[in-house]
Structures are given as C-alpha cells and as structure tokens.
Design an enzyme around this catalytic site. Structure first.
Site, PDB file in Angstrom:
ATOM      1  N   ASP A 179       0.970  -0.959  -0.054  1.00 60.06           N
ATOM      2  CA  ASP A 179       0.001  -0.058  -0.117  1.00 60.06           C
ATOM      3  C   ASP A 179       0.999   1.361  -0.114  1.00 60.06           C
ATOM      4  O   ASP A 179       1.967   1.326   0.534  1.00 60.06           O
ATOM      5  CB  ASP A 179      -0.905  -0.016   1.240  1.00 60.06           C
ATOM      6  CG  ASP A 179      -2.167   0.807   0.898  1.00 60.06           C
ATOM      7  OD1 ASP A 179      -3.131   0.175   0.738  1.00 60.06           O
ATOM      8  OD2 ASP A 179      -2.110   1.978   0.887  1.00 60.06           O
ATOM      9  N   ARG A 199     -18.879  -9.092   0.422  1.00 62.20           N
ATOM     10  CA  ARG A 199     -19.620  -7.868   1.255  1.00 62.20           C
ATOM     11  C   ARG A 199     -18.903  -7.431   2.396  1.00 62.20           C
ATOM     12  O   ARG A 199     -18.353  -8.540   3.130  1.00 62.20           O
ATOM     13  CB  ARG A 199     -21.178  -8.415   1.392  1.00 62.20           C
ATOM     14  CG  ARG A 199     -22.058  -8.646   0.506  1.00 62.20           C
ATOM     15  CD  ARG A 199     -23.035  -9.699   0.854  1.00 62.20           C
ATOM     16  NE  ARG A 199     -22.570 -10.955   1.471  1.00 62.20           N
ATOM     17  CZ  ARG A 199     -23.227 -11.883   1.856  1.00 62.20           C
ATOM     18  NH1 ARG A 199     -24.767 -11.576   1.889  1.00 62.20           N
ATOM     19  NH2 ARG A 199     -22.776 -12.955   2.291  1.00 62.20           N
ATOM     20  N   CYS A 233     -20.184   0.732  -2.343  1.00 65.63           N
ATOM     21  CA  CYS A 233     -20.002   0.171  -3.815  1.00 65.63           C
ATOM     22  C   CYS A 233     -21.248   0.311  -4.370  1.00 65.63           C
ATOM     23  O   CYS A 233     -21.185   0.979  -5.264  1.00 65.63           O
ATOM     24  CB  CYS A 233     -19.738  -1.542  -3.600  1.00 65.63           C
ATOM     25  SG  CYS A 233     -18.422  -2.110  -2.986  1.00 65.63           S
TER      26      CYS A 233
HETATM   27  N1  LIG Z   1     -15.232  -2.577  -0.002  1.00 61.10           N
HETATM   28  C1  LIG Z   1     -16.231  -3.304  -0.696  1.00 61.10           C
HETATM   29  O1  LIG Z   1     -17.131  -4.123   0.008  1.00 61.10           O
HETATM   30  C2  LIG Z   1     -15.901  -3.883  -2.064  1.00 61.10           C
HETATM   31  C3  LIG Z   1     -16.398  -5.002  -2.824  1.00 61.10           C
HETATM   32  C4  LIG Z   1     -16.265  -5.576  -3.983  1.00 61.10           C
HETATM   33  C5  LIG Z   1     -15.372  -4.642  -4.934  1.00 61.10           C
HETATM   34  N2  LIG Z   1     -14.921  -3.422  -4.393  1.00 61.10           N
HETATM   35  C6  LIG Z   1     -14.031  -2.703  -4.982  1.00 61.10           C
HETATM   36  O2  LIG Z   1     -12.584  -2.998  -4.701  1.00 61.10           O
HETATM   37  C7  LIG Z   1     -11.958  -1.759  -4.880  1.00 61.10           C
HETATM   38  C8  LIG Z   1     -11.267  -1.516  -3.536  1.00 61.10           C
HETATM   39  O3  LIG Z   1     -12.235  -1.020  -2.606  1.00 61.10           O
HETATM   40  P1  LIG Z   1     -11.999  -1.114  -1.101  1.00 61.10           P
HETATM   41  O4  LIG Z   1     -13.310  -0.692  -0.373  1.00 61.10           O
HETATM   42  O5  LIG Z   1     -11.002  -2.344  -0.508  1.00 61.10           O
HETATM   43  O6  LIG Z   1     -11.084   0.340  -1.206  1.00 61.10           O
HETATM   44  P2  LIG Z   1     -10.099   0.738  -0.065  1.00 61.10           P
HETATM   45  O7  LIG Z   1     -10.421   2.439   0.021  1.00 61.10           O
HETATM   46  O8  LIG Z   1     -10.693   0.141   1.481  1.00 61.10           O
HETATM   47  O9  LIG Z   1      -8.714   0.509   0.113  1.00 61.10           O
HETATM   48  C9  LIG Z   1      -7.833   1.005  -1.224  1.00 61.10           C
HETATM   49  C10 LIG Z   1      -6.586   0.890  -0.806  1.00 61.10           C
HETATM   50  O10 LIG Z   1      -5.464   1.046  -2.042  1.00 61.10           O
HETATM   51  C11 LIG Z   1      -4.781   1.971  -1.470  1.00 61.10           C
HETATM   52  N3  LIG Z   1      -3.968   2.621  -2.501  1.00 61.10           N
HETATM   53  C12 LIG Z   1      -4.369   3.430  -3.368  1.00 61.10           C
HETATM   54  N4  LIG Z   1      -3.664   4.121  -4.336  1.00 61.10           N
HETATM   55  C13 LIG Z   1      -2.516   3.204  -4.312  1.00 61.10           C
HETATM   56  C14 LIG Z   1      -1.444   2.757  -5.041  1.00 61.10           C
HETATM   57  N5  LIG Z   1      -1.277   3.449  -6.092  1.00 61.10           N
HETATM   58  N6  LIG Z   1      -0.714   1.935  -4.833  1.00 61.10           N
HETATM   59  C15 LIG Z   1      -0.895   1.095  -3.662  1.00 61.10           C
HETATM   60  N7  LIG Z   1      -2.042   1.277  -2.748  1.00 61.10           N
HETATM   61  C16 LIG Z   1      -2.900   2.258  -3.234  1.00 61.10           C
HETATM   62  C17 LIG Z   1      -5.255   2.959  -0.560  1.00 61.10           C
HETATM   63  O11 LIG Z   1      -4.245   3.459   0.497  1.00 61.10           O
HETATM   64  C18 LIG Z   1      -6.129   2.108   0.323  1.00 61.10           C
HETATM   65  O12 LIG Z   1      -5.400   1.373   1.457  1.00 61.10           O
HETATM   66  C19 LIG Z   1     -12.946  -0.784  -5.270  1.00 61.10           C
HETATM   67  O13 LIG Z   1     -12.952  -0.779  -6.882  1.00 61.10           O
HETATM   68  C20 LIG Z   1     -14.208  -1.251  -4.875  1.00 61.10           C
HETATM   69  O14 LIG Z   1     -15.316  -0.758  -5.667  1.00 61.10           O
HETATM   70  C21 LIG Z   1     -15.115  -3.074  -3.151  1.00 61.10           C
END
Ligand SMILES: NC(=O)c1ccc[n+]([C@@H]2O[C@H](COP(=O)([O-])OP(=O)(O)OC[C@H]3O[C@@H](n4cnc5c(N)ncnc54)[C@H](O)[C@@H]3O)[C@@H](O)[C@H]2O)c1
Length: 438
Positions: free
Chosen positions: A31, A155, A263
């Site tokens: 990260d 989820r 989401c």
């Molecule tokens: N949260 C959910 O329930 C869920 C479920 C299915 C799909 N998704 C999808 O998954 C993706 C991630 O969602 P999330 O909720 O885990 O996001 P999040 O915001 O919890 O986590 C994203 C992470 O990526 C890191 N990051 C950002 N830019 C970066 C880079 N260039 N290099 C390395 N790390 C970097 C951030 O610091 C953060 O820790 C999204 O596209 C979301 O739509 C989320």
C-alpha cells in the site's frame, strides 16, 4: 504455492491477500499508505472486518503474508499482481481511475519478470485494455505481461466467508491472454466455486450489472414498502412470500432506509454514467438511485408525524451509524444524510455505533457520539434505528423507554415486532408494515 502481490490493502485488498495466503500461497501486500503498512506490520488492522485480524496474524506468523510500501519488493518473484485500489466516484458520477492508473504505472516501472496483472477493483468497461496500454507505455523495457479482470463480489461484514465461499469467480481476458486467465482460474480452484471465463469487457460488466441488480432489488422492495403502508399489507411478509420463489430469491428484498456504502452508490452511478456517455437513457438505474436517496429524506417527515410536532429543539438519537452492520465503513452511510436533514430541521442529533464511532466522528462533527447506547438514549425525544446491528435487537427496551423523554422509536430497519412495541407503550413506526407499525 504461488507468489502473489496484492496492491492496496483496504477492505478488498487485505481480505484478498490474507485469504490467498491462508490457501497456502506466498503473498506480499503493498500500500502507498505508510501508516497503514507500519500498523499492519505490528498486527494493527486498518479496518474492522470480522475474523480478519486472526487471519492476518495467522498468516504473517506462518510466513506466508507480509506488508510493504515498496513495489520492487512486492513484485520480486511474483507471478500474479492483483490491483485492489479504490475507484471512488469522480466527476459527473464516473469512476475515478487515478489510483488504478498510478498502481498500473508503478507495477510497470518495477516489474522485472513476466507478470499476470489482475484487476480486482471495480472498473468501468474498457479499463482492462486501458491498463494494458499504461503498462506497455510505462515499462522501461518490454517484459511480457497479461491483464486479466477478476472482479470481487465480497460484502463487508462477511468478507472472509464471501471470499472463501464465493457464488462464482468471474475471470475475463483478451483471447491472446487466455493462458493467463486459466492460471488465474487455477488460483481460485481451492474455492470450489463455479468459474466464469469470459472476455475482459464482459467480466467488467458482470460486476457492475450484479451490483446494480442487487441495488434494484432493494429499491424495488422499498417502493413496495411505501405502498404496503397505504394499503395495509406487511412488506416483510411480502418479501418472504416472494422470496420462496426461486426465480426471485429472498436476498436483498430488504426494506428500510436504503443502501449506501462504498460500492452500490458509486457503481450504480458509474453504470448510469457509462450508459449516458453512450447515448442511452438509463431510466431504471436513475430511478433506482432516486428511490434510494428519497428514503433518507423522509425521516424528518416521519419523525414529525410520530412526535406530532416540528423537530426544532428536539434531541434525536441514531441507533447505528455505519452503512451496514459488522463494518466500520461510513462511505455514503445513510446516517450522514439523515443526521444532516435532522439538524437542518432544528434537531440536536446523537449517535451510537458498536464499531464505527471513530470513522463516524470525522464525518459528522456536529453529532454527539456516545460509547454507550443507554447513555445516548437518556433524554432523547426519539430514537431512529439506522443500522440493523444485532445488539440493537436485544436492547433492554423497558430501560430505553424509561430513559427517553417520549417513548418514540422510528425503526428504519424493521428490527422490532410492531405489535410488541405498541404493547410496550412505544409510539413506534416501522417501514412498510401496514397499520401495524404506524
Ligand atoms: N469494499 C467492498 O465491499 C468492495 C467489494 C467489492 C469490490 N470492491 C471494489 O474494490 C476496490 C477497492 O475497494 P476497497 O473498499 O477495498 O477500497 P479501500 O479504499 O478500502 O482501499 C484501497 C487501498 O488502496 C490503497 N492505494 C491507493 N492507491 C494506491 C497505489 N497507487 N498503490 C498502492 N496502494 C494504493 C489505499 O491507500 C487503500 O489502502 C474498489 O474498486 C471497490 O469498488 C469493494
């Protein structure tokens, strides 16, 4: 055992990394947030997700999972690199791809051997091709790679179970990258779920279509809930009766204050944006969003009806702040809009949530957040159930009644039995439950 790099350790990345490690792979999770990585190295979780801490500890101790901020370190020896960074709403409702762009560039600049790059983030249709272009142009020297789409369907609140026992895994690639797609499929074989192998764009669309359909089910039952109230039917029983039909299914026919979170809001909006961009009028998607956000606006009116007065000077307590139970995620949580609407109507707002107190505090500075639900209820004029946490289902309601100025509960998630609440002397309103809950 495969060597895997996971980019982004948020809700999806951290679960993906620790689950793949638990399946026996060697995973380095990366990260850009140094604080997040430092804490993870010390065993401190950045998010609340049931079971996650234990899973991370077990796999770091077992030497299968480690954390870094260095792309070079994370990619050394990796055969697979999952991109799991955020894709929040950007301009006009389109998905903001800046984090995917940056992750792809960093991967390109630091990869030293052939690599399968897997998009796990939810990304607009066509992003896979765009990521491939970025990698190609940002590589200092050409190294073989393939881009595969493998959207995530977990989820929050049951993320580990969802990841480990998925309904299906969807894997998309260009024809020329089918070998890479098959290797990604192999990685998922221990999950024993159906695997859909398709082209890149179809895989990306399956993710949006799935989320939009689930959001539609919720907005559909909410629209019916309003009608149920007026015609004297009970929406909970309607949903149960419909749900036995396998063509319909009971899941996501959950009436209440509507969906929120990280989401559905951004994904429905992004899908509608893509349709508009292509000259279509996404009528269903637009109404799915309108029905959903109207739920939040009606709370003021319903509370005024329950209290038979305006909300000026009243104190309202919110039971639950997170966008849903078992998470601390406050992204687009209904509680934020609801508390703003209540305050605009002149009420003072208090809140209680079992785990989202810290994340909520920064988003709603004018709301007084309590550590104890009974302390919050003391001297409130009314309570609103905003999030259906289990602990609210077994509250000492006699005690709650004695603490409230008026015994008023607006049950925005239908967690109580209307006849029981009325028998106990509450002025109680449920959602869509005919004459019972009003
Ligand atoms: N949260 C959910 O329930 C869920 C479920 C299915 C799909 N998704 C999808 O998954 C993706 C991630 O969602 P999330 O909720 O885990 O996001 P999040 O915001 O919890 O986590 C994203 C992470 O990526 C890191 N990051 C950002 N830019 C970066 C880079 N260039 N290099 C390395 N790390 C970097 C951030 O610091 C953060 O820790 C999204 O596209 C979301 O739509 C989320």
């Amino acid at each position: 055992m495969k060597q895997i790099c996971v980019v982004g350790v948020g809700y999806v990345g951290l679960v993906t990394a620790s689950c793949f490690a638990d399946l026996g792979n060697h995973v380095v999770a990366l990260d850009v947030d140094e604080n997040r990585v430092e804490n993870l190295k010390k065993g401190i979780m950045p998010i609340y997700e049931p079971g996650l801490e234990e899973l991370v500890h077990r796999n770091t101790k077992g030497g299968r999972l480690s954390f870094t901020t260095s792309y070079a370190e994370a990619l050394a020896g990796a055969e697979f690199a999952f991109i799991a960074v955020g894709t929040p709403s950007g301009m006009n409702g389109s998905a903001d791809l800046q984090y995917v762009d940056s992750a792809a560039r960093s991967i390109a600049q630091n990869m030293t051997a052939p690599l399968i790059i897997i998009n796990k983030s939810t990304v607009p249709i066509g992003t896979g091709d765009w990521v491939a272009d970025i990698i190609k142009s940002a590589q200092p020297r050409p190294i073989e790679f393939a881009v595969v789409s493998c959207p995530e369907f977990l989820r929050e609140g049951s993320a580990i179970t969802d990841f480990m026992s998925p309904h299906r895994n969807v894997i998309g690639s260009l024809d020329r990258d089918r070998d890479a797609a098959n290797k990604v499929a192999q990685l998922h074989l221990p999950l024993r779920a159906p695997i859909v192998i398709t082209d890149l764009r179809t895989a990306e669309m399956i993710k949006y279509a799935s989320n939009a359909f689930l959001a539609t089910k919720i907005s559909f039952i909410n629209e019916l809930a309003d009608l149920c109230e007026l015609v004297g039917a009970d929406v909970k029983e309607v949903a149960a009766g419909m749900g036995y039909d396998a063509r319909i299914g009971r899941h996501f026919l959950d009436e209440g204050l509507g969906w929120g979170g990280s989401c559905f809001p951004k994904d429905v909006e992004a899908l509608a944006y893509m349709a508009k961009e292509k000259g279509l009028n996404p009528r269903i998607l637009n109404e799915v969003m309108n029905v959903n956000y109207d739920r939040r606006k009606t709370v003021v009116k319903h509370l005024e009806q329950l209290l038979s007065s305006k909300l000026e000077g009243k104190t309202i307590g919110l039971l639950g702040l997170a966008f849903k139970p078992n998470t601390d995620d406050m992204r687009d949580a209904p509680s934020v809009d609801i508390s703003n609407a209540l305050m605009a109507a002149g009420a003072q707002v208090r809140g209680y949530d079992p785990v989202a107190r810290e994340t909520a505090a920064s988003l709603m500075p004018a709301v007084e957040i309590f550590d104890d639900v009974y302390e919050m209820a003391e001297n409130c004029d009314a309570l609103v159930v905003v999030t259906e946490w289990n602990e609210f289902k077994q509250l000492d309601l006699e005690k709650i009644k004695s603490l409230l100025v008026l015994p008023v509960i607006y049950d925005g998630r239908n967690i109580y039995d209307p006849s029981l609440m009325i028998k106990m002397g509450f002025n109680y309103r449920a959602i869509g439950r005919g004459s019972n809950g009003q």
